[in-house]
Design a protein around this motif. Sequence first.
Motif, PDB file in Angstrom:
ATOM      1  N   ASP A  34       0.806  -1.221   0.000  1.00 13.14           N
ATOM      2  CA  ASP A  34       0.000   0.000   0.000  1.00 13.14           C
ATOM      3  C   ASP A  34       0.836   1.266   0.000  1.00 13.14           C
ATOM      4  OD1 ASP A  34       0.931  -0.489   2.541  1.00 13.14           O
ATOM      5  OD2 ASP A  34      -1.044  -0.615   3.485  1.00 13.14           O
ATOM      6  N   VAL A  35       2.162   1.129  -0.159  1.00 15.16           N
ATOM      7  CA  VAL A  35       3.034   2.298  -0.194  1.00 15.16           C
ATOM      8  C   VAL A  35       3.957   2.182  -1.408  1.00 15.16           C
ATOM      9  CG1 VAL A  35       4.734   3.697   1.020  1.00 15.16           C
ATOM     10  CG2 VAL A  35       2.999   2.447   2.322  1.00 15.16           C
ATOM     11  N   LEU A  36       3.950   3.217  -2.241  1.00 19.63           N
ATOM     12  CA  LEU A  36       4.845   3.294  -3.401  1.00 19.63           C
ATOM     13  C   LEU A  36       6.032   4.168  -3.036  1.00 19.63           C
ATOM     14  CD1 LEU A  36       5.408   2.724  -6.436  1.00 19.63           C
ATOM     15  CD2 LEU A  36       4.168   4.848  -6.932  1.00 19.63           C
ATOM     16  N   VAL A  37       7.233   3.618  -3.211  1.00 18.70           N
ATOM     17  CA  VAL A  37       8.449   4.312  -2.809  1.00 18.70           C
ATOM     18  C   VAL A  37       9.343   4.552  -4.025  1.00 18.70           C
ATOM     19  CG1 VAL A  37      10.516   4.202  -1.343  1.00 18.70           C
ATOM     20  CG2 VAL A  37       8.362   3.204  -0.541  1.00 18.70           C
ATOM     21  N   ARG A  38       9.854   5.770  -4.140  1.00 19.40           N
ATOM     22  CA  ARG A  38      10.914   6.046  -5.116  1.00 19.40           C
ATOM     23  C   ARG A  38      12.228   5.645  -4.471  1.00 19.40           C
ATOM     24  NH1 ARG A  38      11.716  11.469  -4.820  1.00 19.40           N
ATOM     25  NH2 ARG A  38      13.695  11.123  -3.750  1.00 19.40           N
ATOM     26  N   SER A  77       0.716   6.771  -0.867  1.00 16.26           N
ATOM     27  CA  SER A  77       0.420   5.822   0.205  1.00 16.26           C
ATOM     28  C   SER A  77      -1.065   5.842   0.521  1.00 16.26           C
ATOM     29  CB  SER A  77       1.216   6.183   1.467  1.00 16.26           C
ATOM     30  OG  SER A  77       0.793   5.407   2.566  1.00 16.26           O
ATOM     31  N   SER A  78      -1.618   4.658   0.716  1.00 18.01           N
ATOM     32  CA  SER A  78      -2.992   4.538   1.190  1.00 18.01           C
ATOM     33  C   SER A  78      -3.028   4.136   2.658  1.00 18.01           C
ATOM     34  CB  SER A  78      -3.755   3.511   0.340  1.00 18.01           C
ATOM     35  OG  SER A  78      -3.124   2.232   0.401  1.00 18.01           O
ATOM     36  N   HIS A  79      -1.852   4.160   3.287  1.00 20.90           N
ATOM     37  CA  HIS A  79      -1.750   3.807   4.704  1.00 20.90           C
ATOM     38  C   HIS A  79      -1.550   5.086   5.524  1.00 20.90           C
ATOM     39  CE1 HIS A  79      -0.271   2.018   8.434  1.00 20.90           C
ATOM     40  NE2 HIS A  79      -0.773   0.877   8.004  1.00 20.90           N
ATOM     41  N   PRO A  80      -2.231   5.213   6.656  1.00 24.81           N
ATOM     42  CA  PRO A  80      -2.153   6.464   7.438  1.00 24.81           C
ATOM     43  C   PRO A  80      -0.786   6.760   8.033  1.00 24.81           C
ATOM     44  CG  PRO A  80      -3.364   4.765   8.646  1.00 24.81           C
ATOM     45  CD  PRO A  80      -3.179   4.249   7.263  1.00 24.81           C
ATOM     46  N   ASP A  81       0.078   5.768   8.158  1.00 28.03           N
ATOM     47  CA  ASP A  81       1.378   5.998   8.783  1.00 28.03           C
ATOM     48  C   ASP A  81       2.375   6.695   7.860  1.00 28.03           C
ATOM     49  OD1 ASP A  81       0.455   4.813  11.053  1.00 28.03           O
ATOM     50  OD2 ASP A  81       1.587   2.945  10.827  1.00 28.03           O
ATOM     51  N   TYR A  82       2.100   6.704   6.559  1.00 31.49           N
ATOM     52  CA  TYR A  82       3.060   7.285   5.613  1.00 31.49           C
ATOM     53  C   TYR A  82       2.353   8.209   4.637  1.00 31.49           C
ATOM     54  CZ  TYR A  82       6.193   3.728   7.442  1.00 31.49           C
ATOM     55  OH  TYR A  82       6.951   2.951   8.288  1.00 31.49           O
ATOM     56  N   LYS A  83       3.092   9.273   4.278  1.00 34.43           N
ATOM     57  CA  LYS A  83       2.575  10.247   3.318  1.00 34.43           C
ATOM     58  C   LYS A  83       3.671  10.580   2.318  1.00 34.43           C
ATOM     59  CE  LYS A  83       3.762  14.297   6.141  1.00 34.43           C
ATOM     60  NZ  LYS A  83       4.606  13.535   7.073  1.00 34.43           N
ATOM     61  N   PRO A  84       3.316  11.108   1.157  1.00 38.52           N
ATOM     62  CA  PRO A  84       4.332  11.477   0.170  1.00 38.52           C
ATOM     63  C   PRO A  84       5.391  12.401   0.758  1.00 38.52           C
ATOM     64  CG  PRO A  84       2.163  11.564  -0.827  1.00 38.52           C
ATOM     65  CD  PRO A  84       1.943  11.318   0.643  1.00 38.52           C
ATOM     66  N   GLY A  85       6.648  12.096   0.445  1.00 44.76           N
ATOM     67  CA  GLY A  85       7.766  12.874   0.967  1.00 44.76           C
ATOM     68  C   GLY A  85       8.458  12.255   2.153  1.00 44.76           C
ATOM     69  N   ASP A  86       7.838  11.268   2.793  1.00 42.98           N
ATOM     70  CA  ASP A  86       8.473  10.603   3.937  1.00 42.98           C
ATOM     71  C   ASP A  86       9.670   9.779   3.478  1.00 42.98           C
ATOM     72  OD1 ASP A  86       6.575  11.636   5.637  1.00 42.98           O
ATOM     73  OD2 ASP A  86       5.408   9.780   5.804  1.00 42.98           O
ATOM     74  N   LYS A  87      10.759   9.859   4.236  1.00 46.47           N
ATOM     75  CA  LYS A  87      11.923   9.019   3.966  1.00 46.47           C
ATOM     76  C   LYS A  87      11.761   7.690   4.708  1.00 46.47           C
ATOM     77  CE  LYS A  87      14.955  11.793   5.626  1.00 46.47           C
ATOM     78  NZ  LYS A  87      16.275  12.288   6.081  1.00 46.47           N
ATOM     79  N   VAL A  88      12.018   6.604   4.004  1.00 46.40           N
ATOM     80  CA  VAL A  88      11.807   5.283   4.598  1.00 46.40           C
ATOM     81  C   VAL A  88      12.950   4.340   4.231  1.00 46.40           C
ATOM     82  CG1 VAL A  88       9.293   5.451   4.669  1.00 46.40           C
ATOM     83  CG2 VAL A  88      10.412   4.576   2.608  1.00 46.40           C
ATOM     84  N   ASN A  91      14.049  -3.514   4.875  1.00 43.34           N
ATOM     85  CA  ASN A  91      15.031  -4.593   4.902  1.00 43.34           C
ATOM     86  C   ASN A  91      14.313  -5.913   5.100  1.00 43.34           C
ATOM     87  OD1 ASN A  91      16.536  -6.506   6.965  1.00 43.34           O
ATOM     88  ND2 ASN A  91      18.093  -5.562   5.696  1.00 43.34           N
ATOM     89  N   GLY A  92      14.606  -6.889   4.245  1.00 39.14           N
ATOM     90  CA  GLY A  92      14.079  -8.224   4.433  1.00 39.14           C
ATOM     91  C   GLY A  92      12.645  -8.392   3.993  1.00 39.14           C
ATOM     92  N   TRP A  93      11.841  -9.103   4.805  1.00 40.68           N
ATOM     93  CA  TRP A  93      10.432  -9.364   4.530  1.00 40.68           C
ATOM     94  C   TRP A  93      10.210 -10.142   3.226  1.00 40.68           C
ATOM     95  CZ3 TRP A  93       6.867  -8.415   8.225  1.00 40.68           C
ATOM     96  CH2 TRP A  93       7.170  -7.478   9.206  1.00 40.68           C
ATOM     97  N   GLY A  94      11.213 -10.884   2.780  1.00 43.58           N
ATOM     98  CA  GLY A  94      11.058 -11.651   1.549  1.00 43.58           C
ATOM     99  C   GLY A  94      11.290 -10.864   0.289  1.00 43.58           C
ATOM    100  N   ALA A  95      11.759  -9.615   0.417  1.00 44.18           N
ATOM    101  CA  ALA A  95      12.049  -8.814  -0.776  1.00 44.18           C
ATOM    102  C   ALA A  95      13.135  -9.491  -1.606  1.00 44.18           C
ATOM    103  CB  ALA A  95      12.495  -7.408  -0.380  1.00 44.18           C
ATOM    104  N   ALA A 111       2.977  -1.303   4.218  1.00 46.76           N
ATOM    105  CA  ALA A 111       3.480  -0.281   5.139  1.00 46.76           C
ATOM    106  C   ALA A 111       4.247  -0.874   6.314  1.00 46.76           C
ATOM    107  CB  ALA A 111       2.318   0.581   5.641  1.00 46.76           C
ATOM    108  N   ASP A 112       3.824  -2.058   6.789  1.00 46.79           N
ATOM    109  CA  ASP A 112       4.501  -2.617   7.962  1.00 46.79           C
ATOM    110  C   ASP A 112       5.868  -3.199   7.627  1.00 46.79           C
ATOM    111  OD1 ASP A 112       3.659  -4.844   6.596  1.00 46.79           O
ATOM    112  OD2 ASP A 112       2.530  -5.722   8.252  1.00 46.79           O
ATOM    113  N   HIS A 113       6.270  -3.173   6.349  1.00 48.38           N
ATOM    114  CA  HIS A 113       7.621  -3.562   5.969  1.00 48.38           C
ATOM    115  C   HIS A 113       8.600  -2.388   6.038  1.00 48.38           C
ATOM    116  CE1 HIS A 113       6.291  -7.289   3.406  1.00 48.38           C
ATOM    117  NE2 HIS A 113       5.757  -7.261   4.618  1.00 48.38           N
ATOM    118  N   LEU A 114       8.064  -1.196   6.240  1.00 50.15           N
ATOM    119  CA  LEU A 114       8.888   0.015   6.193  1.00 50.15           C
ATOM    120  C   LEU A 114       9.203   0.540   7.593  1.00 50.15           C
ATOM    121  CD1 LEU A 114       6.968   1.900   3.356  1.00 50.15           C
ATOM    122  CD2 LEU A 114       9.186   0.750   3.138  1.00 50.15           C
TER     123      LEU A 114
END
Length: 262
Positions: A34-38, A77-88, A91-95, A111-114
């Motif tokens: 639910d979070v897209l990261v550049r 992001s569609s998750h309340p914990d993260y918004k555009p511009g946040d640095k994240v 690590n891991g989680w099967g990536a 989101a819980d992977h970040l």
Amino acid sequence: MFKALILEKQDDRTVASIQLIDEARLAASADGGDVLVRVDFSTLNYKDGLAITGKAPVVRTWPMVPGIDFAGVVESSSHPDYKPGDKVVMNGWGAGETHWGGLAQKARVPADHLIALPANITTRQAMAVGTAGYTAMLCVQALEKHGIGTNDGDVLVTGANGGVGSFAVAILAKRGYRVIASTGRPEEAARLRELGAADIVERATLSEPGKPLQKERWAAAVDCVGSHTLANVCASLRYGGAVAACGLAQGMDFPATVAPFI
């Protein structure tokens, strides 16, 4: 569209290529992300090397973007914990194993992977530490959790010139431990001493088959090597000592006996 390193299976071979990927394809592979990261930075880890070369069955689904970690900036992001511009950082989680990883310009993850980066840490600094530094710190914390103190005696780090080993030497020394670094590259001894090693042990003294019980020598150890090295470390550990084992550079086997444990 964005660039990514794509691994594909062709005639039982792993084929790697840089491709232009549509974001819609990324969303389809995200498994609930639910979070897209550049992605600004990623690191090249041993597991990534195994995946890219096909030397070990790391990849579970195909095609795959390797990369077990990354640091970047949230684009949406569609998750309340993260918004555009946040640095994240992730690590891991099967990536790079079961879902697409960090060796791409973009990643979509749950989101819980970040983890949110503190304001005073850049994405470059986060990946300069990377999975190696993260693993080393987990090892040091494990030793501390088991009650290993700075006055208990020498702490050995095997594979000390590797990523995890280098960080472990530096972290342990900074925290006041007397660190002994084991390496097969004696020409790097000066660098290890700069990181905080008090003494250097030649790798060959630990990497060959040894006695089940040996003279007590180490208060604790961080082992990045496995196999005969880890067996010898356990055999020469002081009573009440602990080993944080995190690697298999020498091998996955553990040719030891129960003698050191009883």
